[in-house]
Scaffold this active site. Structure first.
Site, PDB file in Angstrom:
ATOM      1  N   PHE A   1       0.682  -1.266   0.036  1.00 54.15           N
ATOM      2  CA  PHE A   1       0.279  -0.054   0.113  1.00 54.15           C
ATOM      3  C   PHE A   1       0.936   1.186   0.143  1.00 54.15           C
ATOM      4  CE2 PHE A   1      -2.054   3.497   2.325  1.00 54.15           C
ATOM      5  CZ  PHE A   1      -3.237   3.391   1.714  1.00 54.15           C
ATOM      6  N   ASP A   2       1.817   1.153   0.730  1.00 52.81           N
ATOM      7  CA  ASP A   2       2.714   2.483   1.114  1.00 52.81           C
ATOM      8  C   ASP A   2       3.419   2.792  -0.307  1.00 52.81           C
ATOM      9  OD1 ASP A   2       2.501   0.959   3.588  1.00 52.81           O
ATOM     10  OD2 ASP A   2       3.558   2.683   4.416  1.00 52.81           O
ATOM     11  N   THR A   3       4.078   1.682  -1.024  1.00 50.80           N
ATOM     12  CA  THR A   3       4.717   2.179  -2.145  1.00 50.80           C
ATOM     13  C   THR A   3       3.721   2.296  -3.363  1.00 50.80           C
ATOM     14  OG1 THR A   3       6.390   0.341  -1.725  1.00 50.80           O
ATOM     15  CG2 THR A   3       6.238   1.032  -3.816  1.00 50.80           C
TER      16      THR A   3
END
Length: 419
Positions: free
Chosen positions: A205-207
């Protein structure tokens, strides 16, 4: 807490009025089976915010499908500190899902994500949110790999993290150094449209969020942090890394097909002079700068190409060695020219640029490979020195043609003078 409608927030973001005398920050802490660490870490975070954080804040603990005593502990914390801590319970596991749900519901000006183990030093919190609250940036990320960061973690995670983030930068051409640090923040008005496009609900999710933000022209601010590894982490490092690589391929495909473009995203106005009588420089530096920059990049690329070719020729035939060496150096060459030579193109979509760049690569490869084929046909049993000499001449001719094609065709939309 400030109660703004989504339309008001978007309108305020577009008008650039992000610098508030009072601002609200919501700190989201996702947890899954964290009965050991939850109470102590949240109390430490709460005490730090009360002593050192100058903005209005609230902590949201997102329990995503815990099966131990985590829900009861979180509920007790929320009951004990009713105005400062709240609990959100989800019945499905996933860090990305937890952040997506909490951030989408937030009414704060800025939303923050923080790991429950407080691995990141809390002194970085104010530098993280400050550029968002004053409108300078749209997202902010902590980095364990940026210059000035100090970390304490095992070699296995260090190596995997560095390799993965190098892969992100190489394949997507982004500048941030650490996509997976559990320490991030975003302006709520900007993050909402992105959340609908991000697909991953787990560790990627972050990337994906950062790649989409960069692709859509948002400004990502990165700060070095102090970080200490908690060996009781729930992260399965190798499995997560494999899933992340699959995610990188999916996002690259979305960029190429246009799916990664987010509609209705608040746009950041271009830079403009504060002084009304300022004499502005030409964006991109003009033809002289383009020739100089292209020449320097070309020399470095040619040297790298010849070096790789000479190395690969020890076990590959000429055409295969040339293809591998040229492919690697051409990708880097095109990206370098996009960033430094034809500067205006950095603010535009890279999809068309890279597609046309592939065609230029095909022509360049045909020229250099054709030169080697002609040499083999005309001078059987030629020396390696003659082979490299012919390749140098072909590279020089191809470089001249490459500049003309890049300037007039690939980046022609970016080098035209602006009115």
């Amino acid at each position: 807490m400030t109660d703004l409608t989504a339309g008001q927030e978007v309108r305020r973001a577009r008008e650039g009025d992000a610098c508030e005398l009072t601002a609200t920050v919501e700190i989201v802490v996702p947890v899954h089976n964290e009965e050991r660490a939850l109470s102590g870490c949240v109390e430490v975070l709460r005490d730090y915010l009360k002593r050192c954080f100058p903005f209005e804040w609230i902590i949201t603990v997102v329990d995503n499908a815990s099966t131990d005593r985590t829900p009861q502990i979180a509920a007790e914390l929320a009951r004990r500190h009713r105005s400062e801590i709240r609990l959100l319970r989800l019945e499905r596991k996933g860090r990305g899902l937890a952040l997506r749900t909490a951030w989408a519901r937030s009414r704060a000006d800025v939303v923050v994500y923080m790991d429950v183990d407080l691995s990141t030093g809390l002194d970085a919190l104010l530098p993280l949110v400050a550029p968002l609250l004053n409108g300078h940036s749209d997202l902010a990320v902590g980095s364990r790999l940026a210059r000035g960061a100090r970390t304490l973690r095992g070699p296995r995670r260090e190596i995997i993290s560095r390799c993965y983030n190098a892969l992100v930068r190489l394949t997507h051409g982004v500048g941030f150094t650490d996509t997976q640090c559990g320490f991030k923040a975003a302006r709520t008005a900007v993050i909402r449209p992105l959340l609908a496009t991000v697909e991953d609900d787990s560790w990627f999710f972050d990337t994906e969020l950062l790649l989409l933000a960069d692709h859509n022209g948002l400004r990502v601010h990165e700060i070095p942090v102090d970080w200490v590894e908690d060996v009781d982490s729930r992260v399965q490092v190798v499995r997560t890394a494999v899933d992340d690589v699959k995610g990188l391929i999916r996002v690259a495909r979305a960029k190429a097909t246009g799916v990664a473009r987010v509609p209705d995203l608040p746009t950041r106005p271009g830079p403009r002079a504060v002084h009304p009588d300022a004499v502005l420089a030409e964006n991109g530096g003009g033809l002289l700068w383009q020739l100089l920059s292209f020449g320097v990049i070309g020399v470095l690329s040619t040297a790298a190409h010849l070096g790789l070719y000479a190395l690969l020729r020890t076990w590959l035939p000429p055409l295969a060695a040339n293809l591998v060496a040229l492919t690697l150096t051409t990708v880097l060459n095109t990206e370098a020219n996009r960033r430094f030579t034809f500067v205006a193109s950095r603010e535009r979509s890279t999809t068309r640029t890279h597609l046309l760049g592939l065609i230029v690569f095909g022509l360049y490869y045909a020229l250099t490979s054709g030169a080697l084929l002609v040499l083999t046909a005309l001078v059987p049993g030629h020396t390696r020195v003659l082979e490299l000499t012919v390749l140098v001449c072909a590279c020089l001719l191809g470089t001249a043609g490459r500049f003309l094609l890049l300037r007039g065709w690939v980046f022609g939309h970016a080098t035209a003078p602006r009115k």
